[in-house]
Design an enzyme around this catalytic site. Structure first.
Site, PDB file in Angstrom:
ATOM      1  N   LYS A   1     -20.655   5.911  33.320  1.00  0.00           N
ATOM      2  CA  LYS A   1     -21.516   5.590  32.899  1.00  0.00           C
ATOM      3  C   LYS A   1     -21.938   4.155  32.434  1.00  0.00           C
ATOM      4  O   LYS A   1     -21.140   3.537  32.882  1.00  0.00           O
ATOM      5  CB  LYS A   1     -21.539   6.530  31.264  1.00  0.00           C
ATOM      6  CG  LYS A   1     -21.480   7.985  31.562  1.00  0.00           C
ATOM      7  CD  LYS A   1     -22.638   8.742  32.259  1.00  0.00           C
ATOM      8  CE  LYS A   1     -22.202  10.102  32.589  1.00  0.00           C
ATOM      9  NZ  LYS A   1     -21.999  11.052  31.656  1.00  0.00           N
TER      10      LYS A   1
HETATM   11  C1  LIG Z   1     -21.503  12.378  31.283  1.00  0.00           C
HETATM   12  C2  LIG Z   1     -22.473  13.570  30.757  1.00  0.00           C
HETATM   13  C3  LIG Z   1     -22.014  14.045  29.637  1.00  0.00           C
HETATM   14  C4  LIG Z   1     -20.550  14.278  29.049  1.00  0.00           C
HETATM   15  O1  LIG Z   1     -20.094  13.210  28.924  1.00  0.00           O
HETATM   16  P1  LIG Z   1     -18.455  13.209  28.805  1.00  0.00           P
HETATM   17  O2  LIG Z   1     -18.143  11.754  28.134  1.00  0.00           O
HETATM   18  O3  LIG Z   1     -17.891  13.338  30.230  1.00  0.00           O
HETATM   19  O4  LIG Z   1     -17.798  14.252  28.016  1.00  0.00           O
HETATM   20  C5  LIG Z   1     -23.108  15.097  28.880  1.00  0.00           C
HETATM   21  N1  LIG Z   1     -24.341  15.036  29.417  1.00  0.00           N
HETATM   22  C6  LIG Z   1     -24.847  14.070  30.518  1.00  0.00           C
HETATM   23  C7  LIG Z   1     -26.175  14.454  30.920  1.00  0.00           C
HETATM   24  C8  LIG Z   1     -24.104  13.324  31.029  1.00  0.00           C
HETATM   25  O5  LIG Z   1     -24.104  12.730  32.370  1.00  0.00           O
END
Ligand SMILES: *Cc1c(COP(=O)(O)O)cnc(C)c1O
Length: 383
Positions: A180
């Site tokens: 991210k």
């Molecule tokens: C990455 C993501 C999550 C979950 O995040 P984590 O930190 O991996 O638990 C939830 N929703 C979306 C749309 C994502 O891209």
């Protein structure tokens, strides 16, 4: 090899983490509060609650939205599984809405069609980094006792009609997984203007216990009460020190992502088999992903072939995402299956995510573009 996404850690990030490691608080200390305060300010929200992952953030948001057994929450068909799973964690039922053909954002008209007397929340996903259709979604939920949640895990630094993501829904969630925008290793955040919701989520991340050990220390007391059932969703000071250091770079990194997107846009403008998703007016796209549709009208398996060809050239493209209701778990537990969201299912056959991260150099962007154009010729999509 060029990955589709990766983190960017500099010496100042490493120093920030080391400083925390040398301090006397590794968790529930000052770095957590500092990261929360900085993130709240960045998003324009009144309160921020840091947790151990984006998934934990979604779970806490479902708690705050009051989701329980018998309740429904509407989620988009195309998203990461966690957007739907968080509803199940609270005993509720996810209801899948189709997405818009042009943006793959949740389709407000299908949200409206899927509202029942049991609907308690709508979770919009800012897919790929483009904020969802919040004006339409607010109009739909208004006066219906439905909480609007933004799963903004793709979109920190994005904006909708000049309002930043994090200030567009009742509750907004973010992830700090390394793919991210900013990395904590693992980490997440919920932001909201609702002080009561923030307080309940703070208790929820600490087992449902109403005071943390520091508050007990200050009162010289060993007593604590577990008022509700919570989890250990705490994030460490080590992770928050990293997050805080990374957050300083986020505005510049979003700019860089947008610059890379403009180069891709230009490169594929006249390539009819590669169709980037639409970006709507009034949106600032934060580009977690750069998603194209590989048009399959002339060659049904074009996306599969292009995926394989690019990977063989070391361009680690990916596919985000299979419609969530097609996962075996949901087929088995909810009886879902093909045909439920036709736009999402059709898009799933065509989508491909190209490399997108701020550390991607101009030269590497050129390499990716060249590889896509050559691969299209190799597999016979263009001549
Ligand atoms: C990455 C993501 C999550 C979950 O995040 P984590 O930190 O991996 O638990 C939830 N929703 C979306 C749309 C994502 O891209």
């Amino acid at each position: 090899m060029i990955p589709y996404a990766t983190q960017w850690i500099d010496d100042d990030d490493i120093s920030a983490v080391i400083e925390t490691l040398r301090s006397d608080r590794l968790t529930t200390g000052p770095a957590v509060k500092a990261f929360e305060d900085a993130f709240a300010e960045f998003t324009g929200a009144a309160h921020a609650v840091a947790v151990s992952s984006g998934t934990a953030a979604l779970h806490a948001a479902m708690l705050a939205a009051g989701i329980g057994p018998g309740d429904e929450a509407i989620v988009p068909a195309i998203t990461f599984a966690a957007t739907a799973n968080c509803v199940v964690y609270q005993g509720g039922t996810p209801v899948f809405a189709d997405v818009r053909e042009d943006t793959l954002l949740i389709d407000p008209s299908d949200v409206e069609a899927k509202i029942t007397s049991s609907t308690r929340a709508v979770i919009a996903v800012d897919y790929a980094g483009q904020p969802a259709d919040y004006d339409d979604l607010h109009t739909i939920v208004e006066g219906r006792n439905i909480t609007l949640v933004a799963d903004a895990c793709h979109a920190p630094g994005g904006a909708y009609r000049d309002r930043p993501t994090g200030s567009l829904a009742d509750l907004s969630t973010f992830s700090f997984h390394p793919v991210k925008h900013i990395a904590c290793g693992e980490g997440g955040m919920i932001v909201t203007d609702d002080a009561d919701a923030a307080e309940r989520m703070t208790v929820f991340r600490n087992h449902g216990i109403t005071s943390d050990y520091r508050a007990r220390e200050e009162k010289c007391s060993w007593e604590y009460e577990m008022e509700s059932l919570g989890f250990n969703y705490r994030i460490t000071d080590i992770q928050c020190a990293l997050g805080l250091s990374q957050l300083k770079k986020l505005p510049a990194w979003v700019e860089r992502r947008r610059q890379i997107a403009r180069r891709y846009d230009e490169a594929f403008r006249d390539v009819h088999c590669i169709e980037p998703l639409s970006v709507l007016p009034g949106r600032r796209h934060a580009y977690h992903l750069y998603v194209v549709r590989v048009k399959t009208d002339r060659m049904p398996s074009a996306r599969r072939k292009l995926f394989d060809e690019l990977r063989s050239r070391g361009i680690m493209v990916n596919v985000h995402y299979i419609p969530v209701y097609l996962h075996p778990y949901y087929r088995r537990t909810l009886g879902t299956g093909p045909g439920m969201c036709p736009v999402a299912e059709c898009a799933y056959e065509e989508i491909l995510s190209l490399p997108m991260y701020p550390k991607l150099s101009d030269e590497e962007v050129g390499t990716v573009i060249g590889a896509v154009l050559e691969s299209c010729r190799t597999i016979g999509l263009t001549d």
